[in-house]
Design a protein around this motif. Structure first.
Motif, PDB file in Angstrom:
ATOM      1  N   ILE A 195       0.846  -1.188   0.000  1.00 30.61           N
ATOM      2  CA  ILE A 195       0.000   0.000   0.000  1.00 30.61           C
ATOM      3  C   ILE A 195       0.884   1.241   0.000  1.00 30.61           C
ATOM      4  N   PRO A 196       0.787   2.088  -1.032  1.00 27.27           N
ATOM      5  CA  PRO A 196       1.630   3.281  -1.123  1.00 27.27           C
ATOM      6  C   PRO A 196       1.461   4.207   0.081  1.00 27.27           C
ATOM      7  N   PHE A 197       2.552   4.861   0.455  1.00 29.00           N
ATOM      8  CA  PHE A 197       2.603   5.840   1.541  1.00 29.00           C
ATOM      9  C   PHE A 197       2.337   5.222   2.909  1.00 29.00           C
ATOM     10  N   THR A 198       2.435   3.903   3.014  1.00 32.84           N
ATOM     11  CA  THR A 198       2.332   3.204   4.297  1.00 32.84           C
ATOM     12  C   THR A 198       3.472   2.196   4.356  1.00 32.84           C
ATOM     13  N   SER A 199       3.593   1.515   5.477  1.00 36.31           N
ATOM     14  CA  SER A 199       4.584   0.447   5.618  1.00 36.31           C
ATOM     15  C   SER A 199       3.987  -0.929   5.392  1.00 36.31           C
ATOM     16  N   TYR A 200       2.750  -1.001   4.939  1.00 31.74           N
ATOM     17  CA  TYR A 200       2.056  -2.269   4.777  1.00 31.74           C
ATOM     18  C   TYR A 200       2.619  -3.038   3.584  1.00 31.74           C
ATOM     19  N   ARG A 201       3.221  -4.208   3.877  1.00 29.25           N
ATOM     20  CA  ARG A 201       3.772  -5.071   2.837  1.00 29.25           C
ATOM     21  C   ARG A 201       3.432  -6.521   3.171  1.00 29.25           C
ATOM     22  N   GLN A 202       2.902  -7.230   2.182  1.00 30.51           N
ATOM     23  CA  GLN A 202       2.561  -8.644   2.339  1.00 30.51           C
ATOM     24  C   GLN A 202       2.875  -9.350   1.026  1.00 30.51           C
ATOM     25  N   GLY A 203       3.643 -10.417   1.082  1.00 29.73           N
ATOM     26  CA  GLY A 203       3.844 -11.233  -0.103  1.00 29.73           C
ATOM     27  C   GLY A 203       5.272 -11.283  -0.601  1.00 29.73           C
ATOM     28  N   ARG A 204       5.401 -11.565  -1.893  1.00 27.86           N
ATOM     29  CA  ARG A 204       6.701 -11.795  -2.537  1.00 27.86           C
ATOM     30  C   ARG A 204       7.198 -10.517  -3.207  1.00 27.86           C
ATOM     31  N   PHE A 205       8.478 -10.238  -2.980  1.00 30.92           N
ATOM     32  CA  PHE A 205       9.129  -9.065  -3.544  1.00 30.92           C
ATOM     33  C   PHE A 205      10.498  -9.468  -4.066  1.00 30.92           C
ATOM     34  N   ARG A 206      11.065  -8.629  -4.934  1.00 29.06           N
ATOM     35  CA  ARG A 206      12.421  -8.853  -5.451  1.00 29.06           C
ATOM     36  C   ARG A 206      13.224  -7.578  -5.257  1.00 29.06           C
ATOM     37  N   GLN A 207      14.475  -7.762  -4.895  1.00 28.27           N
ATOM     38  CA  GLN A 207      15.410  -6.644  -4.846  1.00 28.27           C
ATOM     39  C   GLN A 207      16.698  -7.134  -5.499  1.00 28.27           C
ATOM     40  N   GLY A 208      16.900  -6.719  -6.741  1.00 32.52           N
ATOM     41  CA  GLY A 208      18.021  -7.252  -7.502  1.00 32.52           C
ATOM     42  C   GLY A 208      17.841  -8.749  -7.671  1.00 32.52           C
ATOM     43  N   SER A 209      18.849  -9.517  -7.249  1.00 35.77           N
ATOM     44  CA  SER A 209      18.748 -10.971  -7.358  1.00 35.77           C
ATOM     45  C   SER A 209      18.148 -11.612  -6.106  1.00 35.77           C
ATOM     46  N   LEU A 210      17.888 -10.817  -5.070  1.00 35.49           N
ATOM     47  CA  LEU A 210      17.318 -11.361  -3.834  1.00 35.49           C
ATOM     48  C   LEU A 210      15.812 -11.554  -3.951  1.00 35.49           C
ATOM     49  N   ARG A 211      15.344 -12.652  -3.410  1.00 34.35           N
ATOM     50  CA  ARG A 211      13.908 -12.935  -3.344  1.00 34.35           C
ATOM     51  C   ARG A 211      13.476 -12.778  -1.891  1.00 34.35           C
ATOM     52  N   LEU A 212      12.467 -11.934  -1.684  1.00 38.72           N
ATOM     53  CA  LEU A 212      12.028 -11.608  -0.342  1.00 38.72           C
ATOM     54  C   LEU A 212      10.587 -12.036  -0.111  1.00 38.72           C
ATOM     55  N   PHE A 213      10.296 -12.439   1.120  1.00 40.82           N
ATOM     56  CA  PHE A 213       8.919 -12.611   1.562  1.00 40.82           C
ATOM     57  C   PHE A 213       8.724 -11.631   2.701  1.00 40.82           C
ATOM     58  N   LEU A 214       7.769 -10.721   2.539  1.00 40.62           N
ATOM     59  CA  LEU A 214       7.514  -9.681   3.532  1.00 40.62           C
ATOM     60  C   LEU A 214       6.117  -9.841   4.097  1.00 40.62           C
ATOM     61  N   SER A 215       5.987  -9.666   5.405  1.00 41.19           N
ATOM     62  CA  SER A 215       4.681  -9.665   6.045  1.00 41.19           C
ATOM     63  C   SER A 215       4.752  -8.776   7.280  1.00 41.19           C
ATOM     64  N   PHE A 216       4.441  -7.486   7.082  1.00 39.90           N
ATOM     65  CA  PHE A 216       4.463  -6.542   8.193  1.00 39.90           C
ATOM     66  C   PHE A 216       3.600  -5.325   7.891  1.00 39.90           C
ATOM     67  N   GLU A 217       3.229  -4.633   8.950  1.00 39.35           N
ATOM     68  CA  GLU A 217       2.441  -3.409   8.852  1.00 39.35           C
ATOM     69  C   GLU A 217       3.264  -2.197   9.245  1.00 39.35           C
ATOM     70  N   SER A 218       4.352  -2.425   9.974  1.00 38.08           N
ATOM     71  CA  SER A 218       5.233  -1.351  10.441  1.00 38.08           C
ATOM     72  C   SER A 218       6.676  -1.797  10.280  1.00 38.08           C
ATOM     73  N   ARG A 219       7.493  -0.996   9.642  1.00 35.34           N
ATOM     74  CA  ARG A 219       8.897  -1.342   9.435  1.00 35.34           C
ATOM     75  C   ARG A 219       9.688  -1.347  10.743  1.00 35.34           C
ATOM     76  N   ASP A 220       9.163  -0.683  11.768  1.00 35.32           N
ATOM     77  CA  ASP A 220       9.886  -0.547  13.030  1.00 35.32           C
ATOM     78  C   ASP A 220       9.765  -1.764  13.930  1.00 35.32           C
ATOM     79  N   SER A 221       8.809  -2.610  13.694  1.00 40.22           N
ATOM     80  CA  SER A 221       8.587  -3.776  14.557  1.00 40.22           C
ATOM     81  C   SER A 221       8.729  -5.056  13.736  1.00 40.22           C
ATOM     82  N   THR A 222       9.897  -5.215  13.125  1.00 38.59           N
ATOM     83  CA  THR A 222      10.119  -6.382  12.266  1.00 38.59           C
ATOM     84  C   THR A 222      11.356  -7.149  12.698  1.00 38.59           C
ATOM     85  N   VAL A 223      11.404  -8.392  12.290  1.00 31.96           N
ATOM     86  CA  VAL A 223      12.595  -9.207  12.403  1.00 31.96           C
ATOM     87  C   VAL A 223      12.926  -9.670  10.984  1.00 31.96           C
ATOM     88  N   THR A 224      14.182  -9.496  10.597  1.00 29.62           N
ATOM     89  CA  THR A 224      14.639  -9.860   9.255  1.00 29.62           C
ATOM     90  C   THR A 224      15.499 -11.113   9.357  1.00 29.62           C
TER      91      THR A 224
END
Length: 119
Positions: free
Chosen positions: A56-85
């Motif tokens: 969701i734009p302009f929020t920290s809400y991310r759910q699902g599969r993402f790519r950053q360069g060659s990295l494959r990411l799975f993200l599931s969070f509503e706030s970037r400040d309360s995450t574990v990577t």
């Protein structure tokens, strides 16, 4: 928050429910503890591009599969400040992700518990 993250004997079990599961196009992840290479509680900054999921734009809400360069990411969070990577080894896990970022109530407590489980 429709996410339950539990550290079990030999795995991190992530259960997504309701709208969170719908937004992530996923209900469950089981990450073997042996596959976890590093654990970070720093606020998550990098997102990359969405492959399959919800961002969701302009929020920290991310759910699902993402790519950053060659990295494959799975993200599931509503706030970037309360995450574990979790950086994971794909050779020790049959999922296609290099990085898993999860929203948890207390990221420091979760990281300590997972670190203890890895020993």
């Amino acid at each position: 928050m429709g996410r339950a993250v539990r550290i079990q004997e030999d795995e991190v079990h992530v259960r997504l429910t309701g709208l969170t599961a719908l937004a992530a196009f996923r209900r469950e992840l089981r990450i073997p503890v042996r596959a976890v290479r590093t654990i970070s509680t720093e606020p998550f900054g990098r997102v990359g591009r969405r492959v399959l999921g919800t961002s969701i734009p302009f929020t920290s809400y991310r759910q699902g599969r993402f790519r950053q360069g060659s990295l494959r990411l799975f993200l599931s969070f509503e706030s970037r400040d309360s995450t574990v990577t979790l950086e994971v080894s794909r050779t020790d896990w049959d999922e296609p992700y290099d990085v898993v970022v999860l929203g948890v109530p207390d990221s420091s407590e979760f990281a300590e518990a997972l670190t203890a489980q890895r020993r």
